[in-house]
Structure formats: structure tokens, C-alpha cells
Design an enzyme around this catalytic site. Structure first.
Site, mmCIF file in Angstrom:
data_model
loop_
_atom_site.group_PDB
_atom_site.id
_atom_site.type_symbol
_atom_site.label_atom_id
_atom_site.label_comp_id
_atom_site.label_asym_id
_atom_site.label_seq_id
_atom_site.Cartn_x
_atom_site.Cartn_y
_atom_site.Cartn_z
ATOM 1 N N HIS A 32 -3.211 10.363 -1.162
ATOM 2 C CA HIS A 32 -3.549 8.680 -1.588
ATOM 3 C C HIS A 32 -3.174 9.249 -3.394
ATOM 4 O O HIS A 32 -2.999 8.052 -3.307
ATOM 5 C CB HIS A 32 -5.415 8.037 -0.970
ATOM 6 C CG HIS A 32 -5.224 7.975 0.417
ATOM 7 N ND1 HIS A 32 -6.093 7.797 1.292
ATOM 8 C CD2 HIS A 32 -4.292 6.982 0.756
ATOM 9 C CE1 HIS A 32 -5.994 7.813 1.458
ATOM 10 N NE2 HIS A 32 -4.547 7.070 1.678
ATOM 11 N N GLU A 61 1.182 -0.566 0.072
ATOM 12 C CA GLU A 61 -0.246 -0.050 -0.405
ATOM 13 C C GLU A 61 0.827 1.057 -0.080
ATOM 14 O O GLU A 61 1.644 1.782 0.306
ATOM 15 C CB GLU A 61 -0.861 -0.296 1.012
ATOM 16 C CG GLU A 61 -1.925 -1.296 1.575
ATOM 17 C CD GLU A 61 -2.836 -1.125 0.062
ATOM 18 O OE1 GLU A 61 -3.608 -0.289 -0.373
ATOM 19 O OE2 GLU A 61 -3.050 -1.864 -0.465
ATOM 20 N N LYS A 113 -8.057 -14.001 17.166
ATOM 21 C CA LYS A 113 -8.464 -14.019 15.895
ATOM 22 C C LYS A 113 -9.492 -13.303 15.363
ATOM 23 O O LYS A 113 -10.656 -13.153 14.630
ATOM 24 C CB LYS A 113 -7.929 -14.730 15.206
ATOM 25 C CG LYS A 113 -6.738 -15.217 14.977
ATOM 26 C CD LYS A 113 -5.766 -16.526 14.383
ATOM 27 C CE LYS A 113 -4.460 -16.498 14.839
ATOM 28 N NZ LYS A 113 -3.999 -17.253 14.497
ATOM 29 N N ASP A 140 1.290 -13.656 13.310
ATOM 30 C CA ASP A 140 0.179 -14.086 12.708
ATOM 31 C C ASP A 140 -0.109 -12.537 12.340
ATOM 32 O O ASP A 140 -1.104 -11.798 12.825
ATOM 33 C CB ASP A 140 -0.286 -14.618 13.926
ATOM 34 C CG ASP A 140 -1.162 -15.554 13.016
ATOM 35 O OD1 ASP A 140 -2.193 -15.123 12.015
ATOM 36 O OD2 ASP A 140 -1.807 -16.457 13.434
#
Lengths: 384, 384, 384, 384
Positions: free
Chosen positions: C379, C85, C214, C289
Site C-alpha cells: 500500500h 485504487e 443490493k 451494476d
């Protein structure tokens, strides 16, 4: 009148009530003298309770006059509240006085619909989509079935939420001046039967909890249920300091650390000081459904320093109230509604505005008290 | 008695109340005959309300007898509920009958503490940690300050939640038979002053909303506040089918799709049918704080098919009730507590057990009604 | 090495990987040239993936040096981040520069434990309480069973959450320098078997989702899981204005309306700008993770005007990271850990501190950009 | 190319990258040999990262073939996943095998829009309502401004959420095959400027967190963001028992107690086993934004016994993925998309369907493993 049979008596006359009360006294070995010293006609309560043995008497007072600047409610209102919690009315009353010292409370009703969301069992994802399509294609038949059950209710829309073998259809209605929960339940059940016949979906429960009634749910906080109301007020610094013994910045800081940061860390839906207190007292006084305080408790209360003044606002996402139906017909409740000119047809939006203004006043006072460090003292002195 | 002055009268005698009521009638141009036809002595309400003008009369009935098998409550209880919502008591009563047809309701109180969480302003992360360390090192002084304000309350612990310049300290107390919110507020404020002096942290609000009082917050759902109570009941299939006109599996499926799936999709804290209804009616009848229905509404209600029978359970994380203090002293409320033998010292846990059993009965009945497809019909016939 | 058989090949050698890759190319009719142009030894990945056909290459850069003032990490750190990104590293880097212009980032680890919460089926409320009592009485045997499976893990405690026929036991462990999820799973399963034998409770799942791993859950936001870390920084007004082109008050207002008010209205767990961006890039770079970014995303980011300076803080409730185990052993990931001196034994808390500092820098920059009104522009220019 | 200057070098050529990498090695006193052994052309990454020094290599494998029955994806797919967590692909692969033994995975995309919600400062409640009215009256001008910035994006609607002096406007867009976050940000900023000029409302942040991007928020769980996808599969009992070593009822019970009851008690948004694991591995492999795993983790996974078979479904409310833009252009990521035929224009919905199917397979396998009691064993043997 039903034949007397003590605890089994199912009648509604004063004699029935008396007999039941005596049987209860005997069963429990207690005196129920106060409970049976009520003044309302039990026949008037026949559609409001079963197994009646008397009345709870909840002390009722007023706050205000509070200046309200709504679209439906304007002027100074003397607002009835029923509670057993000392200091509550004194606190809200102080908030009224402060709000009056400013601009009064500006109020707008920005949403007005009641929802019921049945859950259907479908065969799976593919069938669920077919059912949704069917409802879209047959929305007129669905509406007709729903509206056939009610003279006032109007179906505004149906939103679909499929999940595996579950299909939730959230029906939204305009319910005129009634809170409208029962109206919506009956209408939705009729509509659901049409959908069952047309699609093979099986209605499992007319309420699938995506409505959501009487449980704290994000869907109502975000999208609203019943009346969604916003209100604000601006109070000169001098009034804040003189009457609250706190600076504007202290109130703003209290609101920030408590309502915003603290609520967020607690995983709270809504961020306010004690909105449920005001709503419970207003609802009990005026015959609203006190279990719906739950939804109202998701209110957002915010404060800012605006040009040196204290700006305070509330956003009540889910104010489920009516000026007709429910407990509004009972004698003391009807009188309480009369006090604010909110009984009967055409008054529900006015009622919502008055309640929102009272909620703001209560928030204002408690945030001020906490900022000034005298909440505990107030409780200590006034019993709350 | 205060000198009469109409709306400004702040007195508590019947004459004061009458004068205020007349002034309110004049101000609002209404009659308040029903509101002023109360039977309790207004002097008894002096610590429960301000600006009293009379009483709200809320119809009161009973459900039961309901067989309760708790550690503090055992036997058959006739349980008082006050409501204006028709069909509620009939419904709960049917649930009682069903529960009795099974094992009665087994209940356990698994948590009992009241919390208050002030928020302090600290200089930042490093200072916040120093304050937390100081509280740990000086916990005896903190406890002493807190407990010096109360004869009954006992400080159980203090949990710290720092966040930038905010430090929340969540105090937990045992409050004997009182609900105890005010006791905790006063005790915590005293403790907070000790912490301020010892650390330079600045008390911003004695309630920083991590308590959390009268707002729906995950912290209470998870960790409990007031009494945390679990209850269950097993009902033979035959009784379910005969009295609910629904199969065990239909009730289980309704509970699954509605309480579990629907609540989850709505972003709900808690998953139940209508626990707030029972709690509101129980709280109003017995003088509890009805705004605390909010926390109780985060209850989890579950059903399973166990060996062909219907198994139903509730977990009420936050039942903030007392057998002394608050509204329990008022006449009708005291009598209602007497009906279940739960007034006065040593009765708070028994009260929590009886309430939990009634909540289970109400859940059982409504889930059954929805499973059988006659919720709308019940509302239609009984006004709710 | 396994005999070659194309897609069915389960081997770990480079030849196995190549054969599988060719079979995949054939099956999908595509070229996987880039995926197969990796430089690491596939044998090194044998415990990290199955069916390997190559590597994803994720561009890796750095931010900093960033001045960190922790208890374990002190000094200037060049911090690796891997992302696709554009603008992310540029943004965080700007935040580093700003934080350095102030005090650097102060960090404290305030919690350190990993949890696993199996769910058991019990007979009901009464049995559930017996099981809880049994666990309390036999906690040493439970601990022994758990700890027998691990050389490093230590059981810190077990918290019980009964609900009907469900009993959740939340085990907390100290897991030394490993993130420790697997360690806890294995230890908890061993403990659960002991509980099953002793009580008749039936283990249904070693993870009953009250862990919570998670998934975004309030229990972790409130109580923490993995490392709970707080950090702050104070930046002079001049630096804010010069480098962010925004006033301190503009940044504070942006944080207030966006992070506090907006997040609350969205029903968000946590209130921040884009913490997940930083965590994902840090986790991918260093072999953590990446699915556990979910828990980290519940971070609270707050800003205040303190004496004219910009004060910013983060509270990361659930930073589940390790300096050993998991993906940390892989070649590029190990090097990334080396860059911040956080590889191997004794480095987990230092790692948590460095990550928290980088998170703060990223929040600082984005809030500044939004306050200055050039987020869209950034952006647009940088591809993100 | 930028002139070399070590850590200050801002260039994108391989030489720039090498120089920066050497400067980093020197600064950190480490070797970055593996990080610099990448094969992609750094110029290709110039819009994807800044300060690049090399690549993270994340092992990439596949699961499947998995039979998908969507509207856009049909057939058997070999699905790429990149992870460092051993046992994940083996587990998902087992789920694929099981799903294939049944009906394959049926998938439907039920929502497709990307949102951006700026927050404006307004004067108060009355002004806020005027702004909302203005936006309604000038929606064409607002749309024109938004759409002038994008060739593909289409404004679908604007929803207003006023709260005191805050006004949130939630813009929804159709973003063609791009995930579209940046497109929406740019378009919304342009629209916001038009609103500022027309109303006097002041844009405070182009993202006011009611969007909600990369934070777990109920608004997305309920209303969806990006693609909302539902999927299901029915698997014969024999296959479940043979391959999972668990009965259908055991899997259903595990799902019930874990995903439904446990998640609810933890205050979780979403109820699933480990959806974030699959999404993270899919996103990293194919160049999606891994921080958006957060929103996907709010998935609902449900199981039922349907006629003796195992029925399993997922509802992914917020799958923010694209087949163009973002990291999809990078070499290994593009190849991974090619494997499933999902690269480029017209492929975003197909991609969403394939991902949803893989998510279901992963859920199926883990629920089965937990039901069979061998989760810990799997971790122990395979490193995870």
C-alpha cells in the site's frame, strides 16, 4: 393461604397446590400423580412460579471430576447436569477424562457486565442528539437514579444508538454475584424516568432488544453480556488416539469443516458442536435461567494441532449466570451449586469458570466422536 | 445392575444411584438430600441420563385455559410450564386471558421436516460436482440406505452446498411424531456411507453444522427446521385497555421499536420479546430437548392495529418437538403431555400448535407490560 | 431534443448535456472541464442516466492472461478492471501469474436464477395460507402473467414465506443472458396483479426485501441469486514460496485466522479477503451494476495444504451479471466485454466464470501478501 | 518511462499506455477505440492503477439542488452521481424535490473513526491475556509506533478480542479528511511489530477481518466504521400525495413490511430499499472506493406518520469516505467533489453529510414509488 377455588386458587401452600392440581386433573381428565410427588416445600417456590401444581423431575447426574485451572476455580470438580437426553453426560464425561489427560482446562473470565437497553421515542435526529448530550452531561443523576434501586448493582456505562425517532441507550451494570437481569431492569427503568423528565424523550420500552436478552444477537456475540469466558486445553496425541479413536488431525479437520466452514455457510452466530446441550443441562441443574442458553449458544469452539497435541478452545461470549438469586435458592438447585462450591456470595465468577470448563469438555468429546465416525452409533446405543 | 464402586458405578438401579449419590456427597463434602428425594423410578431414566444421582425438581404450573384454533388442536388448553423464574406463568396466563377475550389463537403448521447435513471432503470443485451428480443419479440407493435404519423416518430430499473441498449435503426427513434428531443422524450416516463408497468423497462429520442443530443459524430461520408454525390473534381494543392498561397503538409501537428496529440494530436472528422463556418452560415440562430453545428463539413477533383492534402474530421457524421419544416417556413429562392431550403417536402437530399458541400468549403479555411501563414493577413484585 | 432551459433541461443530445453542464458550472461556481471532455455519444447513454453533464473517467487496465478452465470459458484471458485504487491490479495480476503456475482456475456455475419477492398484505394467518394454496393451484396463470411481459425470462418457481399479515412470495426466474433484475420486476408485478385479483391479497411492494437486491442478506448467501459460482486452483509450493515469499502453511494459517475465525467473530456474511475490490473493478469496467457488489461480497474463500501444494477456492453465492442489457451496451463497457469475449447473447455464463477466476486470483494474491507481511508495504509503495 | 514491450510494459506515460493498449487489442483481437479515447493525463493516474490501457467512461449527472441542514453542510447542493442504470438519477431527483418540499434533510455525523484489526497467534488463553495486559500497560509505545507512520492519523483506542490461539486487536483511528484505510494499515503494522517484540505474539495478518473492510459485518453495523451518519426529513402529506401519488400511510406501510419485516426474514444486515445504488453512484463520481459500498449497504431506513406528515430517516453506520486521497485527486472526480464544495482538507464531514442527504432522497423516492405501485413501470419506461 388463599381460599381454595380450584383453578382460580392463587395460593402457595401445599394445600393450595394440591387443590389446583386436583382441579387441573379434573379439567384435563388426567392423573398428575408423578407431578404431585415432589419433595420440595412449595412455599419455597412462591417467588419462582405461579399456578404451581407440582414439579417436573429432570434426571440429574454428574460429570468429572474435571480439572479446572481458573482464577477463581481450581482443582477437580464433580459437575452436576440435569437432562433427559441419553448419552450427553457420558459424552461430556469422556471429555473430562481427556481434558484431565492433558493440562486440565485453563479458564479466564474476560468480561462481566449485564445490559439493559431501553428504547425511547425522540422527535428526530436533532432531538436524539440533544438527548444523548443531556445524558452525558447528567450521567451522575442518571447513575444515582439507577443505583438507588439496588444495593449491589453498579452502573458501568451507557452507550447510545440513535436511529430516526428511536433512541436506544444500552446500560451496562456490574451485578455482583447475581445474573442480574431483574436488577438491571428495575435500575434502568428508574434511570429512564430521569431521562424522560430531563429531555422530553418518551420511554417506549425498558427493553428495546439491543440488550439483547434471550434472543441470538450479534451485539452479544461481539461485545459480550453477562460473563464472557475463554478456556482452552492441550491434550497429548496418544490420549486422543487411545480414548477417542481418532487422530489429532482428524479432530482438527472436523472442527474446521464443521464449526468454521459449515457454521459460516449456515449464517450462524457462533460456531460450535453442541454448546447448548451442556449449558441447558448445567442451567437446569443449578437454577440458572434456561432461556439464556440462547446467548451461550453463540460460542466459538476451535481446534488446532499444536506440536502434535490437540489444542481446543472455547470462547463463550455470553454466559449469564449467578450464584445467588433466581432459581439458585431452590432445594435441588442449591445442592447442585454446593457440589461445585458455587453457591452464594462471591461465587459467580467461579461458577462461570466451572461451566466454561464443562462446555469445553463436551465440545471436545463430540468433535472427537464425529471425527471418529461414531456419533450415530453413540446415539443408537445410548438413546441419544 | 452393576457392581457398586462409588463414582465409578455405571448402573441404573436405585441402589446404584444411591451409591453414586453417596460417593458424590463424600467427594464434594455436601448433602444431596433434596436431589435424592425424587419419586420416579431411575430404571425409567436409564436411556435418558448417565451417572444419575437423583433429580432436579423444577416447579411446574399451568397457564390457561387458552383457546386454540388449529388444524390439530382445537378448544381450551391448560398448558403446563416448568420454570424457576417468577412472574413468567402469571404473565403468560394474562396473555391467555387476553387472547381468549379475542378470537383465541389461530395456528397453522406450515413446515415439518428434520434435517441433518453431513460434510464430506472432496478433491475440489470438479470432484464435488461429480459427487453431487452421483447423488442425484443414485438418489434411490441413498434413500434406501437412509430409510433402512428407521421404521418411521422418510427421506424428503437432499440439498447440496459445495464449497472448495467441502461438500455439505443437507438431508431432510419426515420423522412422524418424534422430534427425530437421532433418527436422522443414524439414517444420514447410513446414506453417507453409500455416498462414500460410490464417489470417493470422505465423510468428515455426520453433522457439518448446516443442519443446524442447537445453534442460531439463518438457514433455519429462513427455511425452517422441525415444525415451522405461524399463529395469530385479534383482540378488541377494550380488552387491551382494560387488562393491559395500554392502548392498542402503544402495544403496536412497542413491538415496532423493540422487536423490529431494536432487533435489527442488534444484529439479531429473529425479532421477539421473550419467546425463549415460554419455550424453555414448555420444553422442560414436557420432556423436549431444552437446548433446542435456541432455534425457537429466532421467532418473529409482529403487532398491528387492525380496525382499532390489536392484531398479534408469531412465526416460529424452528419448533423441534415430538410427542414420542426423547424425554416424553419420563413420568412427570408424560403427565404434562397428557394435560394437553399430546402424548404418543399422532400428536406431534397438535403439540406444535399448542406450543405456538402459548408462545403467542406470552409475547402478547410482555409486549403489553412493556407498553404499559410496568415490566420492572412486575419483576420487582413477583421476583422476576 | 428538449428546449434548453439549463438545469431543467431534460434532453439527451450533446447540446442538452452541454447546456446542463454549463448551468451546473454556474450554479456551483466550478469548472467541469474534465467531466465534459468525454468521447462517448450522449445519445447512447439516454437509457442509462438522466441529467447527464458528462462522464466520470475511471482508469482502466487489465490483469492476466489468466488461465481459466470452466465449462464456458477456457483459455487465457486478459481481464479488464477499472479502479482508482493503486496496487489492486498489480496484486490481482500477481495472483494470475501464480494461478497459471498451478493448474489455472477451475470454475463451475452451480446456480443461475434471478429473484424478486413482493410482499402482500393478507388478513392474517388463515388467509395467508389460502393465498398460498391459491397460488399453487393457479401457478400456470401466474406464470403466464409473468412470462407475458418478457421474451426471454422464464419463471422457475415461487416460494412462500408467510408471517402474520405479511406474505412474501419469492419468484425465481431464468433470465437468459441479462442480469435480469428489471425483467423480473416487471414480470413479478404482472403476476402479483393476478394474485391480487384472485385472492384479495394486497400488493404492498413489488420488492419485499426477501429478494434480496443490493443488501447483504443470508438468504442469498445460502440459496444464491444470479449466478452461484465455485472455483479453485492448486499451486505448487515452490511457486508460492518464490513469488509470494510465504510458505503454503503461512497462507493457509492466514486464511484460517482471518477469513474463518475473524469473519465469524465480526458477525460477517461471507468470509474473504477483499472480493468486493475485484468485483467493483470488474463491474465498473464491463457495465454491470456496481451496487450488486454487495451480494458478491458474501463470498467464501478457503485455503488448504493439499499434499504440500496450496489449494485455494472461492464460492461466490451471488454474482449478478449479464452479457447483454444494463451498462453493457455503452462504448467503453462493450469493449471491455469484448476483451474477454463476453459481449452479447450466449455469454453470461462465460462471463461469470471469467469473473470468478479473477476473484480467486485477487484473493490468492492478498492472502499471500498478508501472510508474507507486506500488505502495508504494498500500500505504501503503490498508493493503496 | 519504461521501455516498450507490449503487455509487459509497466510504464505510466501516454506512450506506454498506448503501447499496452495496442498489445491488448492484438492479444484479444478487438478494438479498444472508446477505452483509449480518454482525456485525462495517464501520469495523473500512476498511483491509481497499474497496466492502464485507457479509461472506463461512466455517464455522470446530478441530482438536486437538495437542501441539506447539517453541521458542516448547509444549503442547496447539486450532487454528482455516475451510473449506467437508467432511472436512478430521476428517482433520486424526485426524492430531492420532495425533501425540499419538507424541511430539507437534517444530518448529523455521530461517529468518525477508521479501524484495522490485525490477528496475532498466541500460545493460548493465558498468553493471550498477558498480551492484552501488555498492550494496556504499553499503550503509549504502541501509539507512538502507530502514529510515527502518519502525519494526520491519531490512534483513538485498541479493543481486544481473544479466542483460543487467536488474538484480534481492533485499532481505531481518527484519519482527518482521508478515508484512511491505507494510513491505518501502515500505522497498525508498525504498532503490531512493537507488540510482537514485547510479547512473543506472532502477527499473522495485519487485517484479521474484524476491521471489517469491504465485507458485510455486524460489527460495523453496530459500532460503525468510517463516518456514522444519521439523517431525517419531514414532508407534508400534500406533497407526498401530489408528487408520489401515494398516501403517507402507504409509504409507511411499505417501509414497514419491506424494510423491517422483509429484511429481518431474509437475514439481512441493514434494512433499506436501495442505499447501495446511491452510494455506488456517488462513490464512482467522486473517487471514493466503490468496494466500500458494501459497508454502507447496511443502512437502516425508517418511515413514520408524524402528525399526518411523512417522517423518514436513515442511519448509515459505515460511510467510509474522504475529501482527500484515493481517487479524489483524479480530474473528473476532483471536479465532482468541487460541485458540492467537498474537495480537500477540512471537507470530509461535509462530504459525509451531503452523501447521507442524497441517500435519504433516494430512499424516499423508491419507497414512494413502491408504495404507489409504479416501480416496474418506472423501470420499463426509463430502462431501469
Amino acid at each position: 393461604m388463599t381460599k381454595g377455588q380450584g383453578l382460580k386458587n392463587r395460593g402457595h401452600s401445599r394445600e393450595d397446590v394440591e387443590e389446583r392440581r386436583r382441579a387441573a386433573e379434573e379439567h384435563c381428565s388426567v392423573s398428575l400423580a408423578a407431578i404431585s410427588s415432589y419433595s420440595i416445600d412449595p412455599e419455597a417456590a412462591r417467588s419462582h412460579i405461579e399456578n404451581m401444581i407440582g414439579c417436573a423431575q429432570v434426571p440429574l447426574g454428574y460429570v468429572g471430576p474435571l480439572t479446572v485451572q481458573g482464577e477463581f476455580a481450581t482443582g477437580g470438580f464433580l459437575i452436576p447436569m440435569a437432562t433427559t437426553e441419553g448419552a450427553l453426560l457420558a459424552s461430556v464425561n469422556r471429555g473430562c477424562s481427556l481434558a484431565n489427560a492433558g493440562s486440565g482446562v485453563t479458564v479466564r473470565v474476560i468480561g462481566d457486565s449485564m445490559t439493559r437497553a431501553p428504547v425511547f421515542r425522540v422527535d428526530g435526529v436533532a432531538h436524539g442528539m440533544e438527548v444523548i448530550d443531556w445524558v452525558g452531561d447528567n450521567i451522575n443523576a442518571v447513575r444515582e437514579a439507577a443505583e438507588s434501586t439496588t444495593s449491589r448493582g453498579r452502573l458501568l456505562g451507557v452507550e447510545a444508538f440513535p436511529n430516526g425517532r428511536n433512541l436506544f441507550l444500552r446500560f451496562s451494570y456490574h451485578t455482583a454475584d447475581a445474573m442480574g437481569m431483574n436488577m438491571c431492569t428495575i435500575a434502568t427503568e428508574a434511570a429512564a424516568r430521569v431521562i424522560e423528565e430531563g429531555t422530553g424523550a418518551k420511554l417506549i420500552s425498558v427493553s428495546g432488544n439491543m440488550c439483547t436478552d434471550k434472543k441470538p444477537a450479534a451485539i452479544n456475540m461481539i461485545s459480550g453480556r453477562g460473563k464472557t469466558v475463554i478456556a482452552d486445553c492441550r491434550i497429548p496425541a496418544a490420549a486422543v488416539e487411545e480414548r477417542m479413536h481418532a487422530s489429532v488431525d482428524a479432530v482438527v479437520e472436523t472442527c474446521y469443516r464443521k464449526n468454521l466452514v459449515g457454521s459460516a455457510m449456515a449464517g450462524s452466530l457462533g460456531q460450535n458442536a453442541h454448546v447448548a446441550n451442556m449449558l441447558a443441562a448445567l442451567y437446569i441443574a443449578t437454577g440458572q435461567d434456561p432461556a439464556q442458553v440462547v446467548e451461550g449458544s453463540m460460542t466459538s469452539t476451535l481446534c488446532e494441532n499444536v506440536g502434535g497435541d490437540l489444542y481446543i478452545s472455547v470462547r463463550i461470549p455470553s454466559l449469564e449466570v449467578g450464584s445467588v438469586g433466581g432459581g439458585t435458592k431452590l432445594p435441588t438447585q442449591a445442592e447442585a451449586l454446593d457440589m461445585i462450591g458455587c453457591r452464594g456470595e462471591g461465587k459467580a465468577l467461579k461458577l462461570a469458570e466451572v461451566f466454561a470448563a464443562a462446555v469445553l469438555a463436551g465440545e471436545l468429546s463430540t468433535l472427537g466422536a464425529q471425527a471418529a465416525g461414531h456419533l450415530a452409533k453413540a446415539h443408537s446405543q445410548l438413546g441419544r
